[in-house]
Motif scaffolding. Sequence first.
Motif, mmCIF file in Angstrom:
data_model
loop_
_atom_site.group_PDB
_atom_site.id
_atom_site.type_symbol
_atom_site.label_atom_id
_atom_site.label_comp_id
_atom_site.label_asym_id
_atom_site.label_seq_id
_atom_site.Cartn_x
_atom_site.Cartn_y
_atom_site.Cartn_z
ATOM 1 N N MET A 1 0.758 -1.188 0.043
ATOM 2 C CA MET A 1 0.064 0.042 0.088
ATOM 3 C C MET A 1 0.974 1.412 0.209
ATOM 4 S SD MET A 1 -2.879 0.990 2.771
ATOM 5 C CE MET A 1 -4.002 -0.395 2.690
ATOM 6 N N TYR A 2 0.611 2.245 -0.724
ATOM 7 C CA TYR A 2 1.246 3.574 -0.705
ATOM 8 C C TYR A 2 0.851 4.492 -0.196
ATOM 9 C CZ TYR A 2 3.439 1.257 -4.990
ATOM 10 O OH TYR A 2 3.796 0.321 -5.854
ATOM 11 N N PHE A 3 1.521 5.253 0.723
ATOM 12 C CA PHE A 3 1.003 6.296 1.309
ATOM 13 C C PHE A 3 1.973 7.500 1.121
ATOM 14 C CE2 PHE A 3 0.045 2.892 4.169
ATOM 15 C CZ PHE A 3 -1.096 3.060 4.484
ATOM 16 N N LEU A 4 1.352 8.701 0.761
ATOM 17 C CA LEU A 4 1.840 9.823 0.522
ATOM 18 C C LEU A 4 2.430 10.620 1.605
ATOM 19 C CD1 LEU A 4 -1.191 11.378 -1.772
ATOM 20 C CD2 LEU A 4 0.753 9.742 -2.473
ATOM 21 N N ARG A 5 3.653 11.149 1.160
ATOM 22 C CA ARG A 5 4.421 11.959 2.176
ATOM 23 C C ARG A 5 5.351 12.911 1.645
ATOM 24 N NH1 ARG A 5 6.557 7.013 0.630
ATOM 25 N NH2 ARG A 5 8.656 6.690 0.702
ATOM 26 N N VAL A 6 5.585 13.876 2.306
ATOM 27 C CA VAL A 6 6.660 14.972 1.798
ATOM 28 C C VAL A 6 8.030 14.349 1.911
ATOM 29 C CG1 VAL A 6 7.829 17.165 2.390
ATOM 30 C CG2 VAL A 6 5.136 16.929 2.707
ATOM 31 N N LEU A 7 8.780 14.428 0.611
ATOM 32 C CA LEU A 7 10.042 13.642 0.869
ATOM 33 C C LEU A 7 11.135 14.625 0.789
ATOM 34 C CD1 LEU A 7 9.162 11.352 -2.518
ATOM 35 C CD2 LEU A 7 9.355 10.685 -0.151
ATOM 36 N N PRO A 16 9.571 6.011 -4.871
ATOM 37 C CA PRO A 16 8.709 6.358 -5.461
ATOM 38 C C PRO A 16 7.229 6.199 -4.858
ATOM 39 C CG PRO A 16 9.189 4.659 -6.758
ATOM 40 C CD PRO A 16 10.320 5.017 -5.622
ATOM 41 N N ILE A 17 6.315 7.081 -4.872
ATOM 42 C CA ILE A 17 4.978 6.871 -4.435
ATOM 43 C C ILE A 17 4.114 5.551 -5.146
ATOM 44 C CG2 ILE A 17 2.856 7.825 -3.760
ATOM 45 C CD1 ILE A 17 4.238 10.461 -3.260
ATOM 46 N N CYS A 18 4.176 5.930 -6.271
ATOM 47 C CA CYS A 18 3.841 4.766 -7.153
ATOM 48 C C CYS A 18 4.203 4.719 -8.351
ATOM 49 C CB CYS A 18 2.169 4.788 -7.233
ATOM 50 S SG CYS A 18 1.675 6.438 -8.051
ATOM 51 N N TRP A 84 -7.861 3.479 -10.572
ATOM 52 C CA TRP A 84 -6.677 2.395 -10.372
ATOM 53 C C TRP A 84 -5.742 2.724 -11.551
ATOM 54 C CZ3 TRP A 84 -6.037 -0.065 -6.354
ATOM 55 C CH2 TRP A 84 -6.789 -0.340 -5.309
ATOM 56 N N VAL A 85 -4.409 2.664 -11.198
ATOM 57 C CA VAL A 85 -3.240 2.770 -12.395
ATOM 58 C C VAL A 85 -3.450 1.599 -12.935
ATOM 59 C CG1 VAL A 85 -0.995 3.288 -12.442
ATOM 60 C CG2 VAL A 85 -2.064 4.202 -10.675
ATOM 61 N N SER A 95 7.791 6.836 -12.586
ATOM 62 C CA SER A 95 7.732 6.816 -11.394
ATOM 63 C C SER A 95 7.165 8.131 -10.626
ATOM 64 C CB SER A 95 9.228 6.302 -10.601
ATOM 65 O OG SER A 95 9.440 5.134 -11.206
ATOM 66 N N VAL A 96 6.537 8.085 -9.711
ATOM 67 C CA VAL A 96 5.782 9.461 -8.964
ATOM 68 C C VAL A 96 6.525 9.687 -8.018
ATOM 69 C CG1 VAL A 96 3.587 10.319 -8.579
ATOM 70 C CG2 VAL A 96 3.639 8.850 -10.391
ATOM 71 N N TYR A 97 6.812 10.727 -7.656
ATOM 72 C CA TYR A 97 7.517 11.238 -6.429
ATOM 73 C C TYR A 97 6.814 12.524 -6.022
ATOM 74 C CZ TYR A 97 11.176 8.315 -7.990
ATOM 75 O OH TYR A 97 12.116 7.344 -8.369
ATOM 76 N N ARG A 98 6.544 12.634 -4.898
ATOM 77 C CA ARG A 98 5.942 13.730 -3.937
ATOM 78 C C ARG A 98 7.109 14.960 -3.588
ATOM 79 N NH1 ARG A 98 2.023 15.208 0.185
ATOM 80 N NH2 ARG A 98 2.431 17.410 -0.065
#
Length: 344
Positions: A1-7, A16-18, A84-85, A95-98
């Motif tokens: 499971m992916y959780f969003l966070r400040v990187l 990556p987040i997803c 859904w992706v 790759s997605v990053y925050r």
Amino acid sequence: MYFLRVLPIGVSDIKPICDINAKRMLTLKSLQRHESNSDYVSCIRSCASARKTWAMHFDRDHCYCSLDIKLSLLCSNKATDNYWVQTSTGEEIFSVYRTPVAIKNCHMSKRYFPDGKAPPIGIISYPGSGNTWFRHLLEKSTGFYTGSVYAEKELFEHGFFGEMVDSSDGTTFGVKDHNIHGKKRSGNYEKAIILIRNPYDAFVAEFNRKSKGHVGHRNSDDFITTQWTKFVWNSSKRWQQSLKSVIAWEQPKLVIYYDDLIAHTRRTMKTIVTFLGIPPRELDTRLDCLVVDNGGFFRRKKSTSKRHLYTRPMIKRINNFIGSVRVEMLKQNLHTLPPYEMSI
């Protein structure tokens, strides 16, 4: 499971987040390409400098940035089915990053209920079931402060500004109440949200709270004491009595399971707000933002398996109480308990 966070920018092991395919990525709003011939860290830096929330990187010469909140849904297992992706063989996968840039439109205000006319709604749960975290979700979803019958100064100091208000004055939307004493306060509420958590998890959470506050953890040695044994013995009986009491209330009630709040946050909160009957105009935006930031300060970090904390007599007792509550819920035509029983 992916959780969003400040990187943290500049860290070489950022994950990556997803992942998202190129076709989906090109549908995002405010998409901006950077011809940077860069690695992913440089891509994140470029997007942060451009005041974009999301960085998407593929190979060395593909870097895109966006502010589109839709990415919070694409990257979340809690999203609705149409988000859904999907990926295809041979397609470029980014790759997605925050980045540290704040998410657009997610600084939603909160306020007291106008004119002191909030409907009396009970947020009922056994201690340790996630009531405080749920209040965080409800406040972000509705824009109204929630209240409590307990007036905990610590919660007020961390942003629960309805905590110290008289819970009967109509300015808070939902009142935290553990209902330990059965029917005593049932007449105070027009509607009730009943939040239920696996009692094995709830007892550990409450035992931690009594010593370490809302977010701390006790030492492992504390769980092999007579104090823990006595706590479980008494708590399990009270858990059963409390739930059997509240599910028998005649008021309209909605049973919510803690695990559903975690796994399906957006969908579950939309069901709750609909039940309460006062959805804000910007509900969809609020729920989108909630997927991005559903943690809250008072959500304790999950610990390891709890099986070893319970003895065979404890498990037998708790399992029996779970069964009795399940039977009572079936009698009330309520969606029954998940399989909380622990193997002996």
